[in-house]
Design a protein around this motif. Structure first.
Motif, PDB file in Angstrom:
ATOM      1  N   GLY A 111       0.806  -1.225   0.000  1.00 50.13           N
ATOM      2  CA  GLY A 111       0.000   0.000   0.000  1.00 50.13           C
ATOM      3  C   GLY A 111       0.835   1.268   0.000  1.00 50.13           C
ATOM      4  N   LYS A 117       0.848   1.653  -8.039  1.00 49.58           N
ATOM      5  CA  LYS A 117      -0.344   2.386  -7.610  1.00 49.58           C
ATOM      6  C   LYS A 117      -1.277   1.404  -6.920  1.00 49.58           C
ATOM      7  CE  LYS A 117      -0.317   6.178 -10.759  1.00 49.58           C
ATOM      8  NZ  LYS A 117       0.406   7.150 -10.067  1.00 49.58           N
ATOM      9  N   SER A 118      -1.543   1.658  -5.659  1.00 46.32           N
ATOM     10  CA  SER A 118      -2.379   0.768  -4.864  1.00 46.32           C
ATOM     11  C   SER A 118      -3.852   0.978  -5.184  1.00 46.32           C
ATOM     12  CB  SER A 118      -2.134   1.036  -3.380  1.00 46.32           C
ATOM     13  OG  SER A 118      -3.064   0.355  -2.603  1.00 46.32           O
ATOM     14  N   LYS A 121      -6.080   0.814  -1.293  1.00 50.12           N
ATOM     15  CA  LYS A 121      -6.022   2.009  -0.442  1.00 50.12           C
ATOM     16  C   LYS A 121      -6.047   1.646   1.036  1.00 50.12           C
ATOM     17  CE  LYS A 121      -6.490   4.848  -3.998  1.00 50.12           C
ATOM     18  NZ  LYS A 121      -5.307   5.196  -4.685  1.00 50.12           N
ATOM     19  N   HIS A 123      -3.859   2.120   3.401  1.00 48.00           N
ATOM     20  CA  HIS A 123      -3.447   3.208   4.292  1.00 48.00           C
ATOM     21  C   HIS A 123      -4.575   4.221   4.476  1.00 48.00           C
ATOM     22  CE1 HIS A 123       1.093   2.477   3.325  1.00 48.00           C
ATOM     23  NE2 HIS A 123       0.565   1.522   4.050  1.00 48.00           N
ATOM     24  N   ASP A 124      -5.293   4.528   3.394  1.00 47.70           N
ATOM     25  CA  ASP A 124      -6.419   5.468   3.500  1.00 47.70           C
ATOM     26  C   ASP A 124      -7.511   4.900   4.396  1.00 47.70           C
ATOM     27  OD1 ASP A 124      -5.080   7.117   1.735  1.00 47.70           O
ATOM     28  OD2 ASP A 124      -6.287   6.531  -0.002  1.00 47.70           O
ATOM     29  N   TRP A 125      -7.814   3.609   4.198  1.00 48.75           N
ATOM     30  CA  TRP A 125      -8.824   2.975   5.046  1.00 48.75           C
ATOM     31  C   TRP A 125      -8.406   3.055   6.503  1.00 48.75           C
ATOM     32  CZ3 TRP A 125      -7.647  -1.124   8.236  1.00 48.75           C
ATOM     33  CH2 TRP A 125      -8.708  -1.554   9.026  1.00 48.75           C
ATOM     34  N   TRP A 126      -7.153   2.762   6.824  1.00 46.84           N
ATOM     35  CA  TRP A 126      -6.675   2.769   8.205  1.00 46.84           C
ATOM     36  C   TRP A 126      -6.830   4.159   8.813  1.00 46.84           C
ATOM     37  CZ3 TRP A 126      -6.509   0.538  12.429  1.00 46.84           C
ATOM     38  CH2 TRP A 126      -5.555   0.763  13.419  1.00 46.84           C
ATOM     39  N   TYR A 127      -6.467   5.191   8.070  1.00 52.14           N
ATOM     40  CA  TYR A 127      -6.632   6.558   8.570  1.00 52.14           C
ATOM     41  C   TYR A 127      -8.110   6.839   8.865  1.00 52.14           C
ATOM     42  CZ  TYR A 127      -7.183  11.534   8.791  1.00 52.14           C
ATOM     43  OH  TYR A 127      -7.549  12.793   9.209  1.00 52.14           O
ATOM     44  N   GLU A 128      -8.989   6.494   7.943  1.00 49.34           N
ATOM     45  CA  GLU A 128     -10.428   6.739   8.128  1.00 49.34           C
ATOM     46  C   GLU A 128     -10.953   5.997   9.354  1.00 49.34           C
ATOM     47  OE1 GLU A 128     -12.376   8.869   6.478  1.00 49.34           O
ATOM     48  OE2 GLU A 128     -10.680   9.467   5.231  1.00 49.34           O
ATOM     49  N   ARG A 131      -9.606   7.748  12.521  1.00 44.71           N
ATOM     50  CA  ARG A 131     -10.276   9.040  12.694  1.00 44.71           C
ATOM     51  C   ARG A 131     -11.723   8.857  13.153  1.00 44.71           C
ATOM     52  NH1 ARG A 131     -11.812  11.715   7.724  1.00 44.71           N
ATOM     53  NH2 ARG A 131     -13.709  10.657   8.296  1.00 44.71           N
ATOM     54  N   GLU A 150      -8.861  14.750  14.195  1.00 39.32           N
ATOM     55  CA  GLU A 150      -8.055  14.713  12.963  1.00 39.32           C
ATOM     56  C   GLU A 150      -6.563  14.666  13.284  1.00 39.32           C
ATOM     57  OE1 GLU A 150      -8.891  14.856   9.584  1.00 39.32           O
ATOM     58  OE2 GLU A 150     -11.010  14.670  10.051  1.00 39.32           O
TER      59      GLU A 150
END
Length: 194
Positions: A111, A117-118, A121, A123-128, A131, A150
């Protein structure tokens, strides 16, 4: 039916072998012959299931995302102390999986690999997820008033992904002790004073 079962076993063996190779060598250096050899299958069998290296990397990352989602949701359901406690449990379980499960480890590595190109996503899922847990903690009064959900999510995600990245070459960074140090530093800041 027997052919379908055998195909499922072969596909899973390829995903597991690919996770080990991607985890050890990274996406750019991993080769399909190395993966098929590690899985104990022919090159033709590999190409039957996955037309190219990117398709195989996507399958690994998707399998990792599925495991990560299951771990975090299970941690959230099992936590008795609220959303902040669920976040702590989820981070601990996920970091254990990064240390012990080659698919989860490779998924996070893929990722963030700049050579591809992942699609998943992760890393995006983990951040969401982090948060959202912090926003829910805020709503329940579990987060200190002067802490932004945030900002806290950025710190927690950067810390966990940093431990994952450092742990790729030195398992010391993926130990329970390192995760415990993260929380002993962060929890007093996140929790309300009382």
């Amino acid at each position: 039916m027997v052919k379908q079962a055998r195909a499922a076993v072969t596909r899973q063996a390829l995903i597991s072998a690919a996770a080990e190779v991607f985890g050890a060598d990274g996406y750019a250096m991993a080769t399909l012959p190395a993966i098929s050899s590690r899985a104990g299958v022919s090159s033709g069998a590999l190409h039957f299931h996955f037309p190219n290296k990117e398709a195989l990397a996507s399958a690994v990352e998707n399998a990792a995302a599925e495991s990560a989602r299951a771990l975090t949701e299970e941690s959230a359901r099992a936590a008795k102390g609220g959303r902040l406690q669920a976040l702590v449990a989820a981070v601990c379980r996920l970091m254990d999986a990064v240390a012990d499960d080659p698919v989860v480890r490779a998924g996070f590595r893929l990722g963030g690999d700049p050579s591809r190109k992942s699609e998943a996503k992760l890393h995006d899922w983990w951040y969401e997820w982090v948060r959202d847990a912090l926003v829910q903690a805020r709503g329940r009064g579990e987060l200190a008033e002067d802490v932004s959900a945030e900002d806290a999510a950025v710190v927690i995600v950067a810390s966990t992904l940093g431990l994952e990245t450092l742990g790729a070459t030195d398992r010391y960074w993926q130990s329970a002790e390192r995760v415990s140090q993260l929380w002993s530093f962060a929890l007093p800041r996140l929790s309300p004073a009382e």
